[in-house]
Design a protein around this motif. Structure first.
Motif, PDB file in Angstrom:
ATOM      1  N   GLN A   1      42.081  30.570  36.765  1.00 19.51           N
ATOM      2  CA  GLN A   1      41.700  31.575  35.443  1.00 19.51           C
ATOM      3  C   GLN A   1      40.602  32.363  35.499  1.00 19.51           C
ATOM      4  O   GLN A   1      39.513  31.856  36.073  1.00 19.51           O
TER       5      GLN A   1
ATOM      6  N   GLY B   1      38.348  35.506  33.606  1.00 21.72           N
ATOM      7  CA  GLY B   1      38.264  36.164  32.282  1.00 21.72           C
ATOM      8  C   GLY B   1      37.734  37.559  31.997  1.00 21.72           C
ATOM      9  O   GLY B   1      37.498  38.014  33.189  1.00 21.72           O
ATOM     10  N   CYS B   2      37.913  38.232  30.975  1.00 20.20           N
ATOM     11  CA  CYS B   2      37.507  39.432  30.761  1.00 20.20           C
ATOM     12  C   CYS B   2      37.231  39.537  29.204  1.00 20.20           C
ATOM     13  O   CYS B   2      37.716  38.921  28.264  1.00 20.20           O
ATOM     14  N   ASP B   3      36.785  40.879  29.136  1.00 19.91           N
ATOM     15  CA  ASP B   3      36.353  40.970  27.343  1.00 19.91           C
ATOM     16  C   ASP B   3      37.547  41.499  26.638  1.00 19.91           C
ATOM     17  O   ASP B   3      37.716  41.218  25.522  1.00 19.91           O
ATOM     18  N   ASP B   4      38.639  42.273  27.306  1.00 14.47           N
ATOM     19  CA  ASP B   4      39.810  42.722  26.659  1.00 14.47           C
ATOM     20  C   ASP B   4      40.745  42.632  27.468  1.00 14.47           C
ATOM     21  O   ASP B   4      41.290  43.335  28.651  1.00 14.47           O
TER      22      ASP B   4
ATOM     23  N   ALA C   1      48.665  35.865  22.616  1.00 11.97           N
ATOM     24  CA  ALA C   1      47.796  34.749  22.265  1.00 11.97           C
ATOM     25  C   ALA C   1      48.905  33.424  21.951  1.00 11.97           C
ATOM     26  O   ALA C   1      49.721  33.511  20.837  1.00 11.97           O
TER      27      ALA C   1
ATOM     28  N   ASP D   1      44.544  29.392  17.686  1.00  6.84           N
ATOM     29  CA  ASP D   1      43.286  29.211  17.993  1.00  6.84           C
ATOM     30  C   ASP D   1      43.118  29.473  19.529  1.00  6.84           C
ATOM     31  O   ASP D   1      42.236  29.174  20.012  1.00  6.84           O
TER      32      ASP D   1
ATOM     33  N   PRO E   1      42.998  32.250  22.779  1.00  9.56           N
ATOM     34  CA  PRO E   1      42.585  33.764  23.063  1.00  9.56           C
ATOM     35  C   PRO E   1      43.908  34.360  23.686  1.00  9.56           C
ATOM     36  O   PRO E   1      44.735  33.714  24.059  1.00  9.56           O
TER      37      PRO E   1
ATOM     38  N   MET F   1      46.040  36.064  26.399  1.00 10.38           N
ATOM     39  CA  MET F   1      45.836  35.784  27.841  1.00 10.38           C
ATOM     40  C   MET F   1      47.373  36.522  28.504  1.00 10.38           C
ATOM     41  O   MET F   1      48.280  36.819  27.883  1.00 10.38           O
TER      42      MET F   1
ATOM     43  N   VAL G   1      42.400  35.569  30.766  1.00 10.35           N
ATOM     44  CA  VAL G   1      41.974  35.058  29.555  1.00 10.35           C
ATOM     45  C   VAL G   1      40.753  35.689  28.958  1.00 10.35           C
ATOM     46  O   VAL G   1      39.729  35.977  29.618  1.00 10.35           O
ATOM     47  N   GLU G   2      41.006  36.431  27.727  1.00 13.46           N
ATOM     48  CA  GLU G   2      39.930  37.207  26.828  1.00 13.46           C
ATOM     49  C   GLU G   2      38.910  36.311  26.398  1.00 13.46           C
ATOM     50  O   GLU G   2      39.294  35.076  25.844  1.00 13.46           O
ATOM     51  N   GLY G   3      37.634  36.477  26.546  1.00 14.51           N
ATOM     52  CA  GLY G   3      36.599  35.769  25.983  1.00 14.51           C
ATOM     53  C   GLY G   3      35.587  35.746  26.758  1.00 14.51           C
ATOM     54  O   GLY G   3      35.096  35.949  27.842  1.00 14.51           O
TER      55      GLY G   3
END
Length: 129
Positions: A79, A81-84, A105, A109, A111, A113, A127-129
């Motif tokens: 996995q 990650g990124c902001d957007d 999503a 609950d 994010p 993805m 995945v965002e966050g």
């Protein structure tokens, strides 16, 4: 405190993996050291944050079998990650990256993805966050 400093992604072709992870995803090469017939090849986020990612050759039969089994079952190998996620989906799609569907999503609950193919035998979950 123990923390993760390096994680591996098995790849079928290190040069192809370098081209993808650096040229398309935007990572920068951190280490590139000859290691027998292969290389100790790591990449990291351009801002030097996060964990170093080892682009490790899937040289053993059992490694290729494991990688293939995950891929064929639609299970991401790792996995990122990124902001957007939606913005990255648009950027990467424009660069020819193949996604397995549009960002979503999966639960209230969860994010945003999306899963994409790295062209080196893996599915990667973004995945965002």
């Amino acid at each position: 405190m123990i923390r993760c400093s390096l994680s591996s992604v098995m790849v079928l072709d290190q040069q192809k993996a370098e081209d993808f992870y650096v040229g398309r995803l935007g990572f920068v090469k951190k280490h590139d050291v000859p290691a027998g017939a292969a290389r100790w090849l790591t990449v990291q986020a351009a801002d030097d944050s996060g964990v170093e990612l080892l682009l490790e050759p899937a040289g053993m039969d059992f490694a290729r079998d494991y990688q293939t089994a995950l891929y064929e079952r639609g299970i991401p190998f790792t996995q990122l990650g990124c902001d957007d996620v939606k913005a990255e989906y648009e950027r990467l799609t424009g660069l020819g990256v193949v996604f397995r569907g549009e960002p979503r999503a999966p639960g209230s609950d969860m994010p945003m993805m999306a899963t994409f193919e790295d062209g080196c035998g893996n599915l990667i979950l973004l995945v965002e966050g």
